[in-house]
Design a protein around this motif. Structure first.
Motif, PDB file in Angstrom:
ATOM      1  N   GLY A 156       0.624   2.385  -4.766  1.00 41.80           N
ATOM      2  CA  GLY A 156      -0.188   1.481  -3.965  1.00 41.80           C
ATOM      3  C   GLY A 156      -1.304   0.836  -4.758  1.00 41.80           C
ATOM      4  O   GLY A 156      -1.673  -0.323  -4.509  1.00 41.80           O
ATOM      5  N   THR A 157      -1.839   1.551  -5.738  1.00 42.32           N
ATOM      6  CA  THR A 157      -2.900   0.981  -6.569  1.00 42.32           C
ATOM      7  C   THR A 157      -2.345  -0.116  -7.478  1.00 42.32           C
ATOM      8  O   THR A 157      -2.964  -1.173  -7.650  1.00 42.32           O
ATOM      9  CB  THR A 157      -3.587   2.084  -7.388  1.00 42.32           C
ATOM     10  OG1 THR A 157      -4.217   3.006  -6.477  1.00 42.32           O
ATOM     11  CG2 THR A 157      -4.646   1.516  -8.306  1.00 42.32           C
ATOM     12  N   ALA A 161      -3.372  -4.168  -7.358  1.00 42.38           N
ATOM     13  CA  ALA A 161      -3.709  -4.992  -8.516  1.00 42.38           C
ATOM     14  C   ALA A 161      -2.865  -6.262  -8.551  1.00 42.38           C
ATOM     15  O   ALA A 161      -3.369  -7.356  -8.832  1.00 42.38           O
ATOM     16  CB  ALA A 161      -3.513  -4.196  -9.804  1.00 42.38           C
ATOM     17  N   ALA A 162      -1.583  -6.115  -8.259  1.00 40.92           N
ATOM     18  CA  ALA A 162      -0.694  -7.284  -8.266  1.00 40.92           C
ATOM     19  C   ALA A 162      -1.077  -8.268  -7.164  1.00 40.92           C
ATOM     20  O   ALA A 162      -1.064  -9.496  -7.374  1.00 40.92           O
ATOM     21  CB  ALA A 162       0.754  -6.837  -8.109  1.00 40.92           C
ATOM     22  N   VAL A 163      -1.429  -7.751  -6.003  1.00 36.07           N
ATOM     23  CA  VAL A 163      -1.871  -8.610  -4.903  1.00 36.07           C
ATOM     24  C   VAL A 163      -3.173  -9.318  -5.284  1.00 36.07           C
ATOM     25  O   VAL A 163      -3.332 -10.522  -5.085  1.00 36.07           O
ATOM     26  CB  VAL A 163      -2.042  -7.795  -3.608  1.00 36.07           C
ATOM     27  CG1 VAL A 163      -2.740  -8.623  -2.523  1.00 36.07           C
ATOM     28  CG2 VAL A 163      -0.687  -7.306  -3.102  1.00 36.07           C
ATOM     29  N   GLY A 164      -4.114  -8.564  -5.860  1.00 43.11           N
ATOM     30  CA  GLY A 164      -5.378  -9.157  -6.279  1.00 43.11           C
ATOM     31  C   GLY A 164      -5.199 -10.224  -7.337  1.00 43.11           C
ATOM     32  O   GLY A 164      -5.935 -11.219  -7.363  1.00 43.11           O
ATOM     33  N   CYS A 184       2.923   1.120 -12.763  1.00 42.34           N
ATOM     34  CA  CYS A 184       3.229   0.775 -11.367  1.00 42.34           C
ATOM     35  C   CYS A 184       2.829  -0.667 -11.072  1.00 42.34           C
ATOM     36  O   CYS A 184       3.429  -1.304 -10.197  1.00 42.34           O
ATOM     37  CB  CYS A 184       2.526   1.739 -10.422  1.00 42.34           C
ATOM     38  SG  CYS A 184       3.299   3.375 -10.355  1.00 42.34           S
ATOM     39  N   GLY A 185       1.845  -1.194 -11.805  1.00 39.57           N
ATOM     40  CA  GLY A 185       1.519  -2.606 -11.691  1.00 39.57           C
ATOM     41  C   GLY A 185       2.661  -3.488 -12.168  1.00 39.57           C
ATOM     42  O   GLY A 185       2.956  -4.526 -11.572  1.00 39.57           O
ATOM     43  N   VAL A 186       3.327  -3.055 -13.241  1.00 40.54           N
ATOM     44  CA  VAL A 186       4.522  -3.759 -13.702  1.00 40.54           C
ATOM     45  C   VAL A 186       5.588  -3.748 -12.609  1.00 40.54           C
ATOM     46  O   VAL A 186       6.193  -4.781 -12.285  1.00 40.54           O
ATOM     47  CB  VAL A 186       5.074  -3.120 -14.997  1.00 40.54           C
ATOM     48  CG1 VAL A 186       6.434  -3.708 -15.358  1.00 40.54           C
ATOM     49  CG2 VAL A 186       4.087  -3.308 -16.151  1.00 40.54           C
TER      50      VAL A 186
END
Length: 347
Positions: A156-157, A161-164, A184-186
């Protein structure tokens, strides 16, 4: 019961603590099946974040409901549930807006007076607003259980980051940080439709996972060399969307340096020494947006859960070392020395 306690920098112990008990009618007591060590736990371990001697630690866990207060309506004894890393009441204006981390009655596991997730059981306040039920069959599927644990924080974190960063279909994305959150951002960027994803990292084991998660390019340089390398890959311009998942001054400067004019940075790295990492004049001149912060993962779990259950995404490779509860101190040492990416705990 036994639980993980921090006494001083580099002094993590597993010791007997009082059994959790229902204190409010909205509480449940949860028996922990899986927990893990977070990169942010290392700041306390290293003495960079203050902790009281004897304070509990750990904020990522899932397990089975063993007791439920009289006002708990959404869960029954025996339910398999996952807990986000912040509890929240689910009824306030912030919770209604999806910003559960700003809930006035919320709090972090392991804060003074609360249970930590790295133990045998946890008292969960505001259970109806906090927990998310998982399929009962997951309790007997070791691989799925590990993937589901990532919903408590890192998955979720990374998504936050991707949403932000404004990732959307066709985006070009760069990810600063090769820890579990960066990886997880990738994955999150790929899930949201990014066309090109550049992972910044120097450890091949981690960058191999990044490629498996959807990275199209890897940049091993750091600092100004990393900025030059990313811009060279992108024809002299930066990335439209940049994920910052470290939280240091250098990582934030790198993030700004590799962002295309008019682009956005989604930052989720817990700040430590990054107070001077931003040049607002540069960001102003180049129209760079900055969005992020503490991820309201409780809001994201219902969106991400179906994809984990279906196998569309599988974050389990970020867990590369498994320990029992008695071995948690060794798990901290392994992560601190970067011989482990993220440590899974089986109490």
């Amino acid at each position: 019961m036994r639980a993980t306690v921090i006494h001083a920098p580099h002094d993590i112990r597993v010791q007997e603590v009082p059994d959790p008990a229902i204190q409010q009618p909205t509480d449940v007591v949860l028996r922990v099946l899986r927990a893990c060590i977070c990169g942010s736990d290392l700041w306390a371990y290293r003495g960079e974040s203050a902790r009281r001697p004897g304070q509990r630690i750990g904020h990522e866990f899932l397990g089975i409901v063993e007791e439920a207060g009289s006002e708990v309506n959404g869960f029954s004894i025996g339910d398999l549930v996952v807990a986000p890393f912040v509890w929240s009441d689910g009824t306030c204006a912030y919770c209604a807006e999806g910003l559960t981390t700003s809930c006035p009655q919320g709090g972090f596991w392991g804060s003074v007076g609360s249970d930590g997730g790295q133990g045998e059981a946890v008292r969960v306040p505001f259970a109806d607003g906090t927990l998310v039920r998982l399929p009962a069959a997951g309790a007997s599927d070791d691989h799925l259980l590990t993937a589901l644990l990532a919903l408590s924080d890192v998955l979720g974190t990374g998504h936050h980051a991707a949403v932000g960063a404004g990732v959307k279909r066709g985006s070009t994305v760069a990810v600063v940080g090769d820890g579990a959150v960066g990886l997880c951002g990738v994955m999150a960027a790929k899930r949201l439709g990014a066309e090109r994803i550049i992972a910044l990292g120097r450890h091949q084991v981690r960058t191999d996972i990044a490629r498996d998660f959807g990275a199209t390019d890897v940049v091993a340089e750091r600092g100004e060399a990393a900025v030059e390398a990313v811009r060279e890959l992108l024809g002299g311009e930066g990335a439209q969307a940049v994920i910052e998942a470290v939280g240091t001054e250098q990582s934030m400067r790198t993030a700004v340096g590799i962002t295309r004019d008019g682009g956005s940075i989604g930052y989720v790295g817990v700040p430590h020494g990054s107070g001077t990492g931003l040049d607002l004049g540069v960001m102003f001149d180049r129209n760079i947006a900055l969005r992020g912060g503490v991820a309201p993962v409780r809001t994201y779990i219902p969106e991400l859960l179906p994809d984990v259950l279906s196998g569309t995404i599988d974050p389990s490779p970020v867990f590369d070392l498994t320990v029992g509860l008695d071995e948690v101190p060794a798990g901290y040492k392994a992560m601190d020395e970067r011989t482990a990416l993220k440590v899974l705990i089986k109490p």
